[in-house]
Design a protein around this motif. Structure first.
Motif, mmCIF file in Angstrom:
data_model
loop_
_atom_site.group_PDB
_atom_site.id
_atom_site.type_symbol
_atom_site.label_atom_id
_atom_site.label_comp_id
_atom_site.label_asym_id
_atom_site.label_seq_id
_atom_site.Cartn_x
_atom_site.Cartn_y
_atom_site.Cartn_z
ATOM 1 N N ALA A 52 33.145 34.543 -12.886
ATOM 2 C CA ALA A 52 33.743 33.304 -12.387
ATOM 3 C C ALA A 52 34.399 33.520 -11.023
ATOM 4 C CB ALA A 52 34.780 32.781 -13.384
ATOM 5 N N ASP A 53 34.253 34.683 -10.465
ATOM 6 C CA ASP A 53 34.804 35.014 -9.151
ATOM 7 C C ASP A 53 34.321 33.985 -8.118
ATOM 8 O OD1 ASP A 53 35.075 36.238 -6.496
ATOM 9 O OD2 ASP A 53 35.516 38.102 -7.550
ATOM 10 N N PRO A 54 35.234 33.397 -7.340
ATOM 11 C CA PRO A 54 34.819 32.402 -6.339
ATOM 12 C C PRO A 54 33.739 32.900 -5.388
ATOM 13 C CG PRO A 54 37.204 32.412 -6.549
ATOM 14 C CD PRO A 54 36.704 33.579 -7.354
ATOM 15 N N ILE A 80 25.527 28.595 -24.234
ATOM 16 C CA ILE A 80 26.823 28.928 -23.632
ATOM 17 C C ILE A 80 27.566 27.677 -23.175
ATOM 18 C CG2 ILE A 80 26.100 31.221 -22.867
ATOM 19 C CD1 ILE A 80 25.797 30.068 -20.044
ATOM 20 N N LEU A 81 26.870 26.552 -23.066
ATOM 21 C CA LEU A 81 27.497 25.312 -22.605
ATOM 22 C C LEU A 81 28.167 24.536 -23.728
ATOM 23 C CD1 LEU A 81 24.648 24.072 -20.227
ATOM 24 C CD2 LEU A 81 26.564 25.587 -19.697
ATOM 25 N N ASP A 82 27.963 24.975 -24.958
ATOM 26 C CA ASP A 82 28.498 24.286 -26.127
ATOM 27 C C ASP A 82 29.381 25.254 -26.900
ATOM 28 O OD1 ASP A 82 28.962 23.127 -28.629
ATOM 29 O OD2 ASP A 82 27.026 22.109 -28.654
ATOM 30 N N GLU A 83 30.691 25.091 -26.779
ATOM 31 C CA GLU A 83 31.622 26.039 -27.388
ATOM 32 C C GLU A 83 31.444 26.134 -28.904
ATOM 33 O OE1 GLU A 83 36.438 27.015 -27.477
ATOM 34 O OE2 GLU A 83 35.661 25.404 -26.222
ATOM 35 N N LYS A 84 31.223 24.995 -29.567
ATOM 36 C CA LYS A 84 31.039 25.021 -31.019
ATOM 37 C C LYS A 84 29.764 25.755 -31.406
ATOM 38 C CE LYS A 84 33.689 20.871 -32.220
ATOM 39 N NZ LYS A 84 33.648 19.516 -32.829
ATOM 40 N N ILE A 150 39.519 38.449 -16.359
ATOM 41 C CA ILE A 150 40.113 38.071 -17.647
ATOM 42 C C ILE A 150 40.997 36.833 -17.466
ATOM 43 C CG2 ILE A 150 41.711 38.783 -19.474
ATOM 44 C CD1 ILE A 150 39.177 40.327 -19.695
ATOM 45 N N GLU A 151 41.787 36.836 -16.391
ATOM 46 C CA GLU A 151 42.658 35.691 -16.113
ATOM 47 C C GLU A 151 41.846 34.429 -15.877
ATOM 48 O OE1 GLU A 151 45.784 35.427 -16.387
ATOM 49 O OE2 GLU A 151 46.379 37.524 -16.618
ATOM 50 N N ARG A 152 40.720 34.548 -15.224
ATOM 51 C CA ARG A 152 39.866 33.370 -15.000
ATOM 52 C C ARG A 152 39.340 32.831 -16.323
ATOM 53 N NH1 ARG A 152 37.642 37.008 -10.826
ATOM 54 N NH2 ARG A 152 38.746 36.531 -8.897
ATOM 55 N N LYS A 153 38.987 33.737 -17.233
ATOM 56 C CA LYS A 153 38.529 33.312 -18.554
ATOM 57 C C LYS A 153 39.633 32.562 -19.291
ATOM 58 C CE LYS A 153 34.942 36.781 -19.457
ATOM 59 N NZ LYS A 153 33.867 35.806 -19.741
ATOM 60 N N LYS A 156 39.858 29.136 -18.427
ATOM 61 C CA LYS A 156 38.629 28.407 -18.777
ATOM 62 C C LYS A 156 37.713 28.191 -17.576
ATOM 63 C CE LYS A 156 40.071 27.799 -23.042
ATOM 64 N NZ LYS A 156 39.479 28.537 -24.176
ATOM 65 N N GLU A 157 37.841 29.054 -16.568
ATOM 66 C CA GLU A 157 36.932 28.961 -15.422
ATOM 67 C C GLU A 157 35.554 29.437 -15.847
ATOM 68 O OE1 GLU A 157 38.506 30.728 -11.858
ATOM 69 O OE2 GLU A 157 40.540 30.018 -12.283
ATOM 70 N N LYS A 158 34.530 28.780 -15.369
ATOM 71 C CA LYS A 158 33.162 29.061 -15.798
ATOM 72 C C LYS A 158 32.501 30.120 -14.920
ATOM 73 C CE LYS A 158 32.133 24.454 -17.724
ATOM 74 N NZ LYS A 158 33.498 23.918 -17.691
ATOM 75 N N VAL A 159 31.663 30.953 -15.545
ATOM 76 C CA VAL A 159 30.839 31.882 -14.782
ATOM 77 C C VAL A 159 29.717 31.081 -14.120
ATOM 78 C CG1 VAL A 159 31.397 33.792 -16.337
ATOM 79 C CG2 VAL A 159 29.322 32.455 -16.733
#
Length: 304
Positions: A52-54, A80-84, A150-153, A156-159
């Protein structure tokens, strides 16, 4: 730190060997390719980093324009786009990801290695009581990420792959997934426990070089020098990067999946106007996706 910059000073001979090895990797000179075939609208192939690095997710103008013009977007995995859906898949695959015989990694690793693992896990989202019950390769995925990622995760920042898939859906593009979570997890889970154990041990002993390795990979990615990634990994993990187990690892993780990705994407490319984004390591080499698409009748030209 950028390890390649450091090697210029500390070990220029090692850097020269690494550069030479990278130069010998076919199609290792770009992360973004134009895909053309007579009679079809232009398509595109992007190698991604699952970060998710800018610096990874911010797309240069040429890449952005290609994405906007594409009618179909192809990514490795749409689950990966559907958390459930991801949570359900991971629960089902739990036996592949955890030690199932009641043992823990303390049984297999030295006290020194366990101490290093505990230290690396501090402040992360995997407590040691859980980590020690994971398969070695699963734990390693938690250990290699730098804390900034880890902080980006946590935010909830997306890869990059998620960013592209989400945009495709939101913008009304057709979205195609090439693999399932089960196939991806199975590729790693099918390798020998001993290899994964050895790899985890060598990885954790890199210490601060782990963060430097990830920073270096981001720099390599930005420059489009994808062919340098494997030589860098070999340089940092010389013990793991040799022998039949290593070849089995490369086949399962890269070569076999390259063929799957190419075979499943070719019918989509035949309709023209596609934008395909898969992990950058799948692009280069004589058995990489770039070469496989060429063998499928397409002309590929490096862009970035």
């Amino acid at each position: 730190k950028d390890l390649l910059e450091s090697l210029k000073v500390t070990d220029p001979e090692a850097l020269a060997r690494l550069d030479q090895a990278a130069a010998e990797v076919p199609f290792g000179n770009a992360r973004f390719w134009k895909v053309e075939k007579e009679g079809l609208a232009t398509s595109w192939l992007l190698g991604t980093m699952h970060f998710a690095d800018p610096r990874v997710i911010n797309m240069p103008p040429a890449l952005e324009a290609a994405f906007q013009n594409a009618g179909t977007v192809i990514i490795e995995n749409t689950q990966i786009l559907d958390e459930k859906a991801m949570m359900a898949a991971m629960a089902e695959l739990r036996p592949m990801m955890f030690l199932t015989d009641g043992s823990t990694l303390e049984k297999y690793l030295s006290e020194e290695t366990i101490a290093l693992i505990k230290k690396r896990l501090e402040g992360r989202d995997v407590p040691f009581y859980l980590g020690k019950r994971m398969q070695p390769w699963v734990l390693a995925t938690s250990l290699v990420l730098p804390m900034c990622e880890i902080e980006r995760k946590r935010r909830k920042e997306k890869v990059l792959d998620e960013v592209l898939g989400t945009r495709a859906r939101n913008e009304g593009k057709k979205l195609v997934g090439l693999e399932s979570v089960a196939e991806q997890i199975g590729a790693m889970a099918g390798l020998s426990f001993e290899f994964h154990l050895k790899s985890l041990e060598e990885t954790i002993k890199l210490g601060s070089k782990l963060d430097n390795m990830m920073e270096t990979m981001v720099k390599i990615y930005q420059q489009g020098e994808i062919g340098k990634i494997w030589p860098l990994m070999t340089f940092l993990s010389p013990e793991t990067s040799r022998g039949p187990d290593y070849e089995a690892f490369k086949y399962a993780l890269i070569t076999r999946r390259n063929k799957i990705m190419a075979d499943r994407s070719l019918p989509v490319f035949e309709k023209g106007g596609a934008f395909m984004a898969v992990g950058a390591l799948h692009l280069p080499g004589e058995k990489g996706v770039v070469k496989l698409l060429m063998e499928g009748g397409y002309t590929l030209t490096p862009v970035l």
